[in-house]
Design an enzyme around this catalytic site. Structure first.
Site, PDB file in Angstrom:
ATOM      1  N   LYS A  18       0.838  -1.501   0.167  1.00 10.31           N
ATOM      2  CA  LYS A  18      -0.249   0.349  -0.183  1.00 10.31           C
ATOM      3  C   LYS A  18       0.385   0.755  -0.353  1.00 10.31           C
ATOM      4  CE  LYS A  18      -3.853   2.100   2.138  1.00 10.31           C
ATOM      5  NZ  LYS A  18      -3.153   3.473   1.631  1.00 10.31           N
TER       6      LYS A  18
ATOM      7  N   ASP B 291       2.065   5.278   0.100  1.00 10.24           N
ATOM      8  CA  ASP B 291       0.819   5.857   0.445  1.00 10.24           C
ATOM      9  C   ASP B 291       1.002   7.487  -0.320  1.00 10.24           C
ATOM     10  OD1 ASP B 291      -0.003   8.303   2.123  1.00 10.24           O
ATOM     11  OD2 ASP B 291       1.576   8.550   3.846  1.00 10.24           O
TER      12      ASP B 291
ATOM     13  N   GLU C 252       3.438   1.508   4.629  1.00 11.42           N
ATOM     14  CA  GLU C 252       2.042   2.027   4.804  1.00 11.42           C
ATOM     15  C   GLU C 252       1.387   0.922   5.439  1.00 11.42           C
ATOM     16  OE1 GLU C 252      -1.319   5.604   4.510  1.00 11.42           O
ATOM     17  OE2 GLU C 252      -0.716   4.482   2.883  1.00 11.42           O
TER      18      GLU C 252
END
Length: 324
Positions: free
Chosen positions: A39, A41, A185
């Site tokens: 994931k 950011d 993240e």
């Protein structure tokens, strides 16, 4: 040859990005049906090129971001005249190779070409490409994730300002541990059979963030609105450093009505005429308090200015609180 199941498209359409729902990782006995990605950011971006050497970048909100990120224009050359619509995340990488949203904020929303060009040199972005919706006039929306990713990988798009990060099949806990150790993240889990549904927040894509727990000192509060008028809408918090108490942000998410009323009573007892923080607090109309109350919060990271990102209230720490 066109991918099996792909459909012809008359022209490049405007495609809204498919969205993930917040949630836990799939259960271990279900992991084999899922892919796991880092994931990032950053800021979501749909990339379209008709093969004429130009690129159009569109933000998640549907705004034209082509001028904002001029260093991504060369992606059209990498596609060698092919038309495509791709999905990805624009990030700014720090020295460790981690996405820094605080640095990215310097680039977002810039519409002046000269300023954008200057910032592209000072603070260049990188585009993480993780999906492909159209290629050479064919729609890939009806293909499963695994097939779309295979076609995307076959385009060999690695470049100086963009890349196609790998994903992991069937090993969610391993992906979770690896991203946690590396300081990313979180993880996005995507069902291998999932079709691409534009603009839909689908349970076939799940995002799970790594969060950090932190004890902070309350030095003030800002008033809530509407039904919580007169009560703390957010508390202003800091960390003790050699120079004094440094303001690191405001925390309002996660506070219950009961906690707001309790805090109002506690903070009234230790009200102070001025701020206890050694640095400026950009909160108009703030109420100040002696720095005696300690709270436990969770957060997802820090901005470049040293402010908490996505702080969420967890609880007051009476074991660390000194009311005097």
């Amino acid at each position: 040859m066109a991918p099996s199941g792909a459909r012809p498209a008359a022209s490049l359409p405007v495609v809204r990005p498919m969205l993930a729902v917040p949630g836990a990782l799939p259960a271990e006995d279900e992991e084999a049906a899922w892919a796991f990605e880092v994931k990032w950011d950053g800021a979501r971006c749909v990339v379209g090129t008709t093969g004429d050497g130009t690129v159009r970048l569109t933000s998640r909100a549907g705004n034209d971001a082509t001028v904002t990120y001029p260093e991504l224009g060369a992606l059209a050359e990498r596609l060698r005249g092919r038309s495509a619509v791709l999905d990805g995340e624009v990030v700014v990488l720090d020295a460790r190779g981690h996405a820094d949203f605080g640095l990215l904020q310097r680039r977002m929303g810039i519409v002046d070409p000269r300023r954008a060009a200057r910032l592209a040199v000072e603070c260049p972005v990188h585009l993480m490409l993780f999906d492909l919706m159209y290629l050479d006039g064919l729609s890939l929306l009806g293909l499963p994730y695994r097939e779309r990713r295979a076609v995307l990988a076959g385009l060999d798009l690695a470049g100086p300002r963009w890349s196609v990060p790998a994903y992991m099949e069937g090993h969610g806990r391993q992906a979770w541990d690896a991203t946690l150790r590396a300081g990313f993240e979180g993880v996005v889990a995507k069902r291998l059979s999932s079709l691409y549904t534009p603009g839909v927040r689908s349970s076939h894509w799940r995002k799970t963030k790594h969060v950090t727990t932190l004890d902070v000192i309350i030095g003030g509060w800002s008033e809530g609105r509407g039904g919580i008028a007169g009560l703390p809408g957010a508390v202003l918090v800091g960390l003790e450093e050699p120079a004094g108490l440094r303001y690191v942000g405001s925390v309002g998410s996660g506070l219950s009505d009961t906690e707001r009323h309790d805090l109002a009573r506690y903070l009234a007892v230790i009200a102070s005429p001025g701020p206890p923080f050694v640095n400026p607090v950009p909160v108009p109309g703030a109420h100040w308090a002696e720095p005696r109350l300690v709270a436990e919060i969770t957060f997802s990271g820090w901005t470049a200015a040293g402010i908490l990102r996505h702080p969420i209230w967890h609880r007051l720490r009476p074991d660390l609180t000194r009311l005097g």
